[in-house]
Enzyme design. Structure first.
Site, PDB file in Angstrom:
ATOM      1  N   GLU A  71       0.682   3.131   8.441  1.00 35.09           N
ATOM      2  CA  GLU A  71       1.990   3.623   8.180  1.00 35.09           C
ATOM      3  C   GLU A  71       1.864   4.413   6.907  1.00 35.09           C
ATOM      4  OE1 GLU A  71       4.558  -0.123   7.732  1.00 35.09           O
ATOM      5  OE2 GLU A  71       4.759   0.685   5.512  1.00 35.09           O
ATOM      6  N   SER A  91     -20.165  16.949   1.684  1.00 34.30           N
ATOM      7  CA  SER A  91     -19.538  16.212   2.946  1.00 34.30           C
ATOM      8  C   SER A  91     -20.931  15.755   3.940  1.00 34.30           C
ATOM      9  CB  SER A  91     -18.726  17.127   3.794  1.00 34.30           C
ATOM     10  OG  SER A  91     -19.442  18.291   4.003  1.00 34.30           O
ATOM     11  N   ILE A 122       0.778  -1.154   0.042  1.00 33.72           N
ATOM     12  CA  ILE A 122      -0.075   0.019  -0.045  1.00 33.72           C
ATOM     13  C   ILE A 122       1.022   1.228  -0.036  1.00 33.72           C
ATOM     14  CG2 ILE A 122      -1.677   1.336   1.067  1.00 33.72           C
ATOM     15  CD1 ILE A 122      -2.699  -1.325   2.541  1.00 33.72           C
ATOM     16  N   HIS A 169      -9.884  18.429  -3.019  1.00 33.41           N
ATOM     17  CA  HIS A 169     -10.772  19.345  -3.992  1.00 33.41           C
ATOM     18  C   HIS A 169     -10.484  19.255  -5.368  1.00 33.41           C
ATOM     19  CE1 HIS A 169     -12.234  21.569  -0.604  1.00 33.41           C
ATOM     20  NE2 HIS A 169     -11.195  21.183   0.226  1.00 33.41           N
ATOM     21  N   SER A 177     -19.508  17.254  -4.804  1.00 33.88           N
ATOM     22  CA  SER A 177     -19.507  16.169  -3.636  1.00 33.88           C
ATOM     23  C   SER A 177     -19.693  16.635  -2.488  1.00 33.88           C
ATOM     24  CB  SER A 177     -18.236  15.341  -3.904  1.00 33.88           C
ATOM     25  OG  SER A 177     -18.530  14.707  -4.929  1.00 33.88           O
ATOM     26  N   CYS A 235     -15.249  17.177  -6.153  1.00 34.92           N
ATOM     27  CA  CYS A 235     -16.330  17.847  -6.756  1.00 34.92           C
ATOM     28  C   CYS A 235     -15.881  17.416  -8.313  1.00 34.92           C
ATOM     29  CB  CYS A 235     -16.264  19.143  -6.620  1.00 34.92           C
ATOM     30  SG  CYS A 235     -16.465  19.575  -4.750  1.00 34.92           S
ATOM     31  N   ASP A 259       3.125   6.743   3.833  1.00 35.14           N
ATOM     32  CA  ASP A 259       4.392   6.632   2.888  1.00 35.14           C
ATOM     33  C   ASP A 259       4.789   7.979   2.624  1.00 35.14           C
ATOM     34  OD1 ASP A 259       2.770   3.607   2.067  1.00 35.14           O
ATOM     35  OD2 ASP A 259       4.647   3.638   3.239  1.00 35.14           O
TER      36      ASP A 259
END
Lengths: 372, 556
Positions: free
Chosen positions: A118, A234, A82, A164, A232, A206, A120
């Protein structure tokens, strides 16, 4: 006496025939199962999770990314596979009234920060350049292993981005943007370098659908939280923490993923139904035309989990013919590519020849291997 | 035998005199320090002293010295790079002790929270705004007003926002907010919006300019009320006074507001817990800020708490007024040019000399008017002792009366200027003078309107019509009366009446006169103590300009 002898012989022959036929059927059933075993075509899973916004009031973007991280880890993808990029530290922000936590549900029901996160790429390391370098693999040799996407052509990669955005771009850290064209080109580079088998791209910003409009590489499936021209929204704010905790789309995706376990057979069509307009206010969108398999055959765990396929069988399976088929198809690919090579790179810099020559000069042993 | 022959009576009288000389009220510094320390703040004090230009009624002395006490609540997990200020100005006329109590309670509550990312400074100042100015100057390490303040020992980083609190009693019926600051500066509109949000959330009754918010915007009532509030704001902004401690913070680009708790005759009262909740909410929101407030407007006018007029809408009004001056000046220029050309033809060589004389005849009125303005600026404070010796008045009254005397003396000028200057200029001389005066006025008003729109607009609205119309021909008495009525002093007088009228507490003429004298004294005092610009602008800039028009009117 001779009759009973004949009868027993006939009976044994009959049972032998029966057993043989059963064996044939069983053998073909095993072979079908073996076919299914290698159906999805991927052998390892990677995830690249990116949160692009900083500042305390963008708490929800970090919570979004951490929710997906949590689900992906729970379903089996290890930290070594990941790449988590968080542009700001919310858990240890001085404004956080509950330090070392990041909540996704109000009333602090679920702490997605957990005990063993973790990260990165953190804080100012999350830039467009670093993101593109991670995707394409053009990374300086000093980069530690945990910051690399070491995928190969049998990797299924999940790429989740939040922050954003606008029509055709995603804002990184208030100072730069990545456009949908750059992203599409990065994916094409990944395809040409055979860095993925299949790619699932999810974006929660968005006008998110604009980010996947320009993809042109094969085997990419994309989901977005809103269409072009929509924002979009919240989810609820938490009065104790004082900010919005999650975005709606990822909130409902998280709820959906909490139901999934590594053995789930839920497929992508269910993921497409997550968060209808009544809950999300925006219209989530998806794109599957570049994907070769039918989404209803694609398991959620193909991308979100790292499922070790184990089948216990008492039968033996002869894969000899399969390997022959594989070799012949390999040779075909080789011939195809040899035929196509001069056509493909006609107008461009003959990269392949340069690399090929380079390899020949430095590693004469490798000239037999086909360079890419 | 007399009052002082009896030793007992003598001692009693001495004690009485001593008590009268001592300050009536002083800040309980030691108690404040102790209490703040027990709450858990880092407490520091700062002493300051200031020699006033003249002792006014409230201070009754030349030397004012006091102590400020402030406590810093350090952010638990952040570096002390930014801070917020809650200030309670205390003075002898408004002890503000309820606000001190609320400040201490809030400090105790804030100390128990861990989510502060900025330091919070709780400041209690003595002598109201003088103490605040001393603290601010020491904090920013500047000295703009000649205050002697001891350096600060405790500091907390750049101040992002400040809230000043004034409470008269422990129950309030409404909270009034003041935004206008020194020289007409205003805080960022976002701070006012923040206050208004918490008013609505907490269900508090919040007022602006002391009036309730207009509810009905569809009929004529709402807009009329809005107009009233707008005019009140214009008048307050034009006066250039800091209407609360917040006005002094604005100079250092710290967004600040003053909240006043008013206890009047209303049915529903709020206790200090409600006010404290609103303040806590405001501070928590300010804590979340990552940058200085800059997204909203800095220049605006407020017809209501939830409505504003931005500069793009109101500035053209001032622009059009100044355009009148410009067009009039252009007309005069054309007339002068024609007359000059017309005269040059018959006279060959004396032409240039005539124009040369014209310019020379302009210099004298200009210099004399400017000298009068300078006298108006300097003499009242300089000559207060001389005046107090010769006349039975206190120093403050002496200053004001000298001011008025010099102002009136200027009216007598034109009849004397012509004795100084030998006027060989033809009657176009007044046109040249008027041209210069118009341009001078336009420049001044333009500059004033840019920095303090309300002042510029008010002066322009009164002075521009009469300045444009002034000429020596026609009915002199009428024009003279008009010009006197629109002079800066008369504008000040009139605006006081208008202000009280809008606040529904109209003045009688005698009261108005007293208020006018008090306003003059306050103007001079505030110029010297805080650097307010109304007094120098009017005396050094607009009064000489107005005198030029007076000269034009009485041109022979």
């Amino acid at each position: 006496m001779a009759v009973s002898h004949c009868f027993s012989r006939a009976a044994s022959a009959f049972t032998a025939v029966l057993l043989f036929s059963f064996g044939c059927v069983a053998a073909s059933h095993i072979e079908d199962q073996a076919e299914q075993f290698f159906r999805s075509g991927h052998t390892n899973n990677w995830a690249v999770l990116v949160c692009t916004s900083r500042f305390w009031f963008n708490y929800r973007h970090v919570a979004n990314t951490l929710s997906v991280y949590r689900s992906v880890k729970r379903l089996g993808i290890p930290d070594s596979h990941i790449v988590l990029m968080l542009a700001d530290d919310m858990a240890c922000n001085p404004r956080n009234p509950k330090p070392a936590t990041v909540f996704s549900h109000k009333n602090m029901e679920l702490n997605v920060y957990g005990d063993d996160v973790e990260v990165d790429y953190r804080s100012y390391e999350v830039t467009v350049e670093n993101f593109l370098r991670v995707l394409t693999g053009r990374i300086p040799p000093s980069t530690p292993r945990s910051k690399r996407l070491l995928s190969d052509d049998r990797s299924n990669i999940l790429i989740y981005m939040t922050g954003h955005g606008g029509n055709g771009f995603l804002k990184f850290q208030d100072s730069e943007e990545i456009t949908n064209i750059e992203l599409a080109d990065a994916f094409e580079q990944m395809w040409q370098k055979r860095r993925y088998n299949e790619l699932l791209f999810i974006i929660d910003t968005c006008q998110g659908a604009s980010m996947y409009e320009r993809f042109y590489s094969p085997n990419i499936m994309a989901l977005a939280s809103s269409q072009v021209g929509e924002d979009s929204l919240s989810h609820q704010p938490d009065p104790a923490i004082g900010v919005h905790l999650m975005d709606r789309y990822t909130f409902y995706v998280l709820e959906f993923l909490e139901e999934i376990n590594p053995a789930s057979q839920t497929n992508m069509n269910d993921l497409f139904q997550v968060c209808p307009k009544s809950l999300c206010v925006s219209t989530p969108g998806h794109r599957t035309d570049l994907f070769q398999r039918d989404p209803k055959n694609v398991l959620i765990t193909d991308f979100f989990g790292s499922v070790r396929k184990v089948e216990i069988t008492t039968e033996t399976i002869n894969l000899q013919q399969d390997s022959e088929i594989m070799e012949s198809s390999y040779k075909e690919d080789q011939m195809d590519e040899e035929l196509m090579e001069p056509l493909k790179y006609a107008e461009q810099l003959p990269v392949a020849q340069i690399i090929h020559q380079h390899f020949e000069d430095s590693f004469p042993l490798c000239s037999a291997l086909h360079s890419f | 035998m007399g009052l002082l022959s009896d030793p007992v009576r003598r001692r009693a009288l001495a004690r009485l005199v001593l008590r009268l000389n001592a300050p009536l009220w002083a800040l309980p510094v030691a108690w404040l320090e102790r209490t703040m320390r027990s709450v858990g703040l880092e407490v520091y004090t700062q002493s300051f002293s200031r020699k006033l230009p003249f002792p006014d009624e409230t201070h009754e002395r030349y030397m004012v010295s006091g102590t400020n006490v402030y406590g810093i609540l350090r952010a638990p997990r952040a570096a002390s790079t930014e801070s917020l200020v809650l200030t309670v100005p205390c003075g002898s006329d408004s002890t503000n002790s309820q606000a001190v109590g609320l400040l201490l309670a809030l400090a105790a509550h804030f100390r128990g929270q861990i989510y502060w990312a900025k330091d919070i400074i709780f400041l209690v100042t003595e002598y109201d705004l003088l103490g605040t100015e001393a603290w601010l100057e020491a904090y920013h390490d500047v000295n703009v007003t000649g205050m002697q303040s001891s350096p600060l020992q405790g500091r907390a980083g750049a101040i992002q926002a400040a809230v000043a609190l004034e409470l008269s009693s422990d129950m309030v019926t409404s909270l009034d907010v003041a935004v206008e600051g020194l020289n007409g500066q205003l805080p960022n509109l976002d701070l006012l919006n923040l206050f208004q949000t918490f008013c609505q959330k907490g269900g508090l009754l919040c007022t602006l300019q002391g009036k309730l918010q207009p509810q009905d915007w569809t009929s004529l009532d709402g807009p009329l009320q809005g107009l009233q509030m707008l005019l009140l704001m214009v008048l307050r902004q034009a006066s250039g006074r800091p209407h609360g401690s917040h006005g002094l913070f604005l100079r250092y680009r710290v967004e600040a507001l003053t909240l006043r708790g008013i206890n009047s005759f209303r049915q529903y009262k709020y206790d200090l817990v409600a006010v404290g909740k609103a303040l806590e909410g405001m501070f928590r929101k300010l804590n979340h800020l990552l940058e200085r407030l800059h997204q909203s407007f800095f220049l605006y006018l407020l017809p209501a708490l939830s409505r504003f007029v931005s500069i793009g809408l109101y500035m053209p009004a001032a622009g059009f007024l100044l355009l009148v001056l410009g067009l009039k000046a252009l007309e005069l220029w054309m007339q002068l040019h024609e007359a000059g050309v017309g005269l040059e033809e018959p006279r060959g060589s004396p032409g240039p000399s005539a124009q040369g004389v014209g310019l020379a005849s302009l210099v004298a009125p200009l210099l004399i008017s400017q000298a009068m303005g300078l006298a108006l600026y300097v003499l009242p404070v300089l000559g207060q002792h001389v005046a107090a010796q010769h006349f039975p008045v206190a120093e403050a009254e002496a200053v004001v009366l000298t001011l008025l005397a010099i102002y009136a003396a200027g009216l007598a000028l034109p009849h004397n200027t012509h004795r100084v200057v030998s006027t060989q200029a033809p009657d176009r001389g007044w046109m040249a003078l008027k041209l210069v005066a118009l341009i001078y006025l336009a420049l001044q008003l333009g500059c004033i309107a840019l920095t303090n729109f309300s002042l510029g607009f008010l002066l322009a609205a009164t002075m521009v019509p009469t300045a444009a119309l002034a000429k020596p021909h026609g009915s002199r008495t009428l024009y003279a009366a008009l010009l006197v009525l629109t002079s800066p002093a008369a504008t000040l007088f009139g605006s006081l009446f208008l202000w009280r009228e809008l606040q529904e507490a109209p003045l009688s003429l005698a009261e108005g006169w007293q208020l006018f004298l008090a306003a003059l004294a306050q103007g001079v005092l505030e110029h010297h103590t805080y650097g307010a610009l109304l007094f120098p602008l009017l005396s050094l800039g607009l009064y000489p300009c107005w005198l030029l028009f007076w000269n034009v009117l009485f041109w022979k």
